[in-house]
Design a protein around this motif. Structure first.
Motif, PDB file in Angstrom:
ATOM      1  N   PRO A 241      37.350  50.543  33.113  1.00 32.55           N
ATOM      2  CA  PRO A 241      37.254  49.833  31.170  1.00 32.55           C
ATOM      3  C   PRO A 241      36.386  50.622  30.095  1.00 32.55           C
ATOM      4  N   ALA A 242      35.522  51.001  31.190  1.00 29.62           N
ATOM      5  CA  ALA A 242      34.595  52.437  29.945  1.00 29.62           C
ATOM      6  C   ALA A 242      34.648  53.251  29.823  1.00 29.62           C
ATOM      7  N   ALA A 243      35.658  54.032  30.811  1.00 21.82           N
ATOM      8  CA  ALA A 243      36.633  55.395  30.314  1.00 21.82           C
ATOM      9  C   ALA A 243      37.550  55.379  29.743  1.00 21.82           C
ATOM     10  N   LEU A 244      38.545  54.613  29.945  1.00 19.55           N
ATOM     11  CA  LEU A 244      39.780  54.085  28.746  1.00 19.55           C
ATOM     12  C   LEU A 244      39.384  53.474  27.750  1.00 19.55           C
ATOM     13  N   ALA A 245      38.615  53.579  27.927  1.00 18.00           N
ATOM     14  CA  ALA A 245      37.317  52.484  25.644  1.00 18.00           C
ATOM     15  C   ALA A 245      37.408  54.176  25.137  1.00 18.00           C
ATOM     16  N   ASP A 246      37.055  54.575  26.577  1.00 14.32           N
ATOM     17  CA  ASP A 246      36.121  55.783  25.503  1.00 14.32           C
ATOM     18  C   ASP A 246      37.763  56.856  24.738  1.00 14.32           C
ATOM     19  N   ARG A 247      38.378  56.971  25.798  1.00 13.82           N
ATOM     20  CA  ARG A 247      40.034  58.016  25.732  1.00 13.82           C
ATOM     21  C   ARG A 247      40.646  57.402  24.555  1.00 13.82           C
ATOM     22  N   LEU A 248      41.208  55.901  24.713  1.00 13.46           N
ATOM     23  CA  LEU A 248      41.496  55.586  23.542  1.00 13.46           C
ATOM     24  C   LEU A 248      41.107  55.011  22.352  1.00 13.46           C
ATOM     25  N   SER A 249      39.842  55.260  22.119  1.00 17.12           N
ATOM     26  CA  SER A 249      38.981  55.544  20.728  1.00 17.12           C
ATOM     27  C   SER A 249      39.311  56.874  20.629  1.00 17.12           C
ATOM     28  N   ALA A 250      39.092  57.813  21.373  1.00 17.28           N
ATOM     29  CA  ALA A 250      38.961  59.230  20.746  1.00 17.28           C
ATOM     30  C   ALA A 250      40.515  59.779  20.808  1.00 17.28           C
ATOM     31  N   GLU A 251      41.258  59.795  21.609  1.00 19.84           N
ATOM     32  CA  GLU A 251      42.507  60.240  21.359  1.00 19.84           C
ATOM     33  C   GLU A 251      43.508  59.642  20.559  1.00 19.84           C
ATOM     34  N   LEU A 252      43.282  57.844  20.466  1.00 16.14           N
ATOM     35  CA  LEU A 252      44.523  57.413  19.764  1.00 16.14           C
ATOM     36  C   LEU A 252      43.428  56.455  18.551  1.00 16.14           C
ATOM     37  N   GLY A 253      42.513  56.756  18.119  1.00 10.08           N
ATOM     38  CA  GLY A 253      41.728  56.558  17.176  1.00 10.08           C
ATOM     39  C   GLY A 253      41.802  54.940  17.221  1.00 10.08           C
ATOM     40  N   LEU A 254      41.938  53.991  18.396  1.00 13.11           N
ATOM     41  CA  LEU A 254      41.923  52.986  18.022  1.00 13.11           C
ATOM     42  C   LEU A 254      40.532  52.063  18.709  1.00 13.11           C
ATOM     43  N   THR A 255      39.847  51.052  18.489  1.00 15.23           N
ATOM     44  CA  THR A 255      38.534  49.977  18.884  1.00 15.23           C
ATOM     45  C   THR A 255      39.037  49.086  19.748  1.00 15.23           C
ATOM     46  N   PRO A 256      39.376  49.562  21.005  1.00 14.22           N
ATOM     47  CA  PRO A 256      39.618  48.364  21.635  1.00 14.22           C
ATOM     48  C   PRO A 256      38.092  47.654  22.136  1.00 14.22           C
ATOM     49  N   LEU A 257      38.213  46.416  22.719  1.00 10.13           N
ATOM     50  CA  LEU A 257      36.917  46.010  22.177  1.00 10.13           C
ATOM     51  C   LEU A 257      36.434  45.079  23.648  1.00 10.13           C
ATOM     52  N   ARG A 258      35.595  45.668  24.863  1.00  9.99           N
ATOM     53  CA  ARG A 258      35.135  45.747  26.371  1.00  9.99           C
ATOM     54  C   ARG A 258      35.239  44.046  25.808  1.00  9.99           C
ATOM     55  N   HIS A 259      35.876  43.523  27.194  1.00 10.37           N
ATOM     56  CA  HIS A 259      35.494  41.778  27.453  1.00 10.37           C
ATOM     57  C   HIS A 259      35.524  41.602  28.673  1.00 10.37           C
ATOM     58  N   GLY A 260      34.497  41.495  29.763  1.00 14.71           N
ATOM     59  CA  GLY A 260      34.252  42.152  31.014  1.00 14.71           C
ATOM     60  C   GLY A 260      35.258  43.348  31.563  1.00 14.71           C
ATOM     61  N   ASP A 261      36.260  42.660  32.073  1.00 15.98           N
ATOM     62  CA  ASP A 261      37.153  44.097  33.023  1.00 15.98           C
ATOM     63  C   ASP A 261      38.701  44.754  32.204  1.00 15.98           C
ATOM     64  N   GLU A 262      38.327  44.060  31.024  1.00 16.74           N
ATOM     65  CA  GLU A 262      39.594  44.346  30.396  1.00 16.74           C
ATOM     66  C   GLU A 262      38.983  44.990  28.389  1.00 16.74           C
ATOM     67  N   LEU A 263      40.222  45.498  28.387  1.00 21.30           N
ATOM     68  CA  LEU A 263      40.139  45.766  26.917  1.00 21.30           C
ATOM     69  C   LEU A 263      40.789  44.973  25.996  1.00 21.30           C
ATOM     70  N   ARG A 264      40.835  44.512  24.999  1.00 18.48           N
ATOM     71  CA  ARG A 264      41.418  44.049  24.111  1.00 18.48           C
ATOM     72  C   ARG A 264      41.507  44.701  22.846  1.00 18.48           C
ATOM     73  N   LEU A 265      42.686  45.196  21.530  1.00 19.43           N
ATOM     74  CA  LEU A 265      43.431  45.283  21.145  1.00 19.43           C
ATOM     75  C   LEU A 265      43.941  44.409  20.162  1.00 19.43           C
ATOM     76  N   ASP A 266      43.070  43.496  18.666  1.00 22.26           N
ATOM     77  CA  ASP A 266      43.586  42.392  18.735  1.00 22.26           C
ATOM     78  C   ASP A 266      43.468  42.689  16.963  1.00 22.26           C
ATOM     79  N   GLU A 267      43.470  43.634  16.441  1.00 20.48           N
ATOM     80  CA  GLU A 267      44.450  43.892  15.548  1.00 20.48           C
ATOM     81  C   GLU A 267      45.605  45.312  14.794  1.00 20.48           C
ATOM     82  N   VAL A 268      46.240  44.552  15.712  1.00 18.08           N
ATOM     83  CA  VAL A 268      48.078  45.444  15.807  1.00 18.08           C
ATOM     84  C   VAL A 268      49.055  44.449  15.278  1.00 18.08           C
TER      85      VAL A 268
END
Length: 322
Positions: A241-268
């Protein structure tokens, strides 16, 4: 029925720790006959507020009125209106069910026929009628919680306060306890304020208030809170989760929320959801166990408002917060 105005509470510091503000200028009103859930991460101030409402702690500032009585000026008038279910058990596990109820009745001056009538009334909705001679330590967690509630109901409270009453219960026992509580609340038109950090327990409430760091972040009906989010939610279960969150932010400009072992994108936006999923899967498919789209639930509102930290998912149990 419950009117909280500009309420603040600060715990004094020590030589090693500075003073800590548990509540900050809190304004909250609960209407008569409503079922209100007070939720938020552990440490958000829920238990501090509960202690103040029960008269177990004096606030640093602000006021509380219950049924028109000022809690600081006329605490006895308030206490006569209250029933309280604490997070920690308040029954004697070495005594029987009937003995615990009898002791509680005597403490409140109930005797003879009146005490028997109140006991039958309190047990009417429960599964304890045939367990009066059983010791409390032989009961399941769910039945022990029913005993806690029955004990409170013997005094016919107008206001019922419950501090994370389902802590430690399995999902089935928790659901049964909440169903019983909601039915009794409706039948008696009681005002109920219950603290919890479990999302699913708020879905059937009349009103929900969300605290974090002693501040009221949001309030309203469950439906109104869900409508505030208003967009679809993308839920990703990644390998890291941590690695993918960093990549989504750096490469796609997304802001995922970390929740346990999940990532959530809630402004779609709904019109953009499928295109977003395609972009994510094209780049990161080997890093993803699963990905899904869902309509916002109250859980998603909580995660969005609080930043995804410290609140437990449905069915989880956590420790006692401040």
């Amino acid at each position: 029925m419950i009117d909280i105005r500009n309420l603040s509470h600060t715990y004094p510091g020590t030589r090693k720790q500075p003073p800590r503000a548990a509540l900050r200028n809190l304004d909250l009103s609960v209407r008569e006959g409503h079922f209100c859930i007070l939720s938020g991460p552990n440490g958000s101030g829920k238990s501090t507020l509960f202690r103040i409402l029960c008269g177990m702690a004096r606030p640093s500032g602000g006021s509380v009125e219950i049924a028109g009585h000022d809690l600081s000026r006329d605490p006895m008038a308030v206490r006569r209106l209250l029933g309280v279910v604490f997070q920690s058990p308040a029954v004697d596990k070495h005594l029987g069910v009937g003995e615990n109820l009898a002791i509680h009745a005597r403490l409140y001056g109930l005797r003879g026929t009146e005490a028997a009538l109140r006991r039958e009334e309190a047990l009417e909705w429960s599964d304890l009628r045939n367990r009066l001679g059983d010791r409390v330590d032989t009961l399941s967690g769910g039945l022990a919680r029913q005993l806690e509630l029955a004990k409170c109901l013997m005094t016919r409270p107008r206001v019922l306060l419950l501090d994370e009453p389902t802590t430690g219960l399995d999902p089935s026992s928790r659901r049964n306890f909440l169903d019983v509580l909601r039915r009794v609340q409706r039948e008696r038109s009681m005002t109920v304020l219950m603290t919890t950090h479990i999302f699913s327990e708020a879905e059937d409430a009349d009103f929900v208030a969300i605290l974090k760091d002693g501040v009221l972040l949001a309030e309203g009906t469950p439906q109104r809170l869900r409508e505030q989010l208003g967009r679809e939610v993308v839920v990703i279960s990644p390998r890291d989760p941590a690695a993918l969150a960093d990549r989504l932010s750096a490469e796609l400009g997304l802001t995922p929320l970390r929740h346990g072992d999940e990532l959530r994108l809630d402004e779609v936006e709904p019109a953009e959801t499928l295109a977003l999923l395609e972009r994510i899967l094209t780049r990161y498919r080997p890093e993803i166990h699963s990905i899904s789209i869902k309509q916002p639930a109250l859980e998603d509102v909580f995660i969005h408002i609080t930043g995804g930290n410290g609140i437990k998912a449905n069915g989880a149990n956590g420790g006692n917060g401040s």
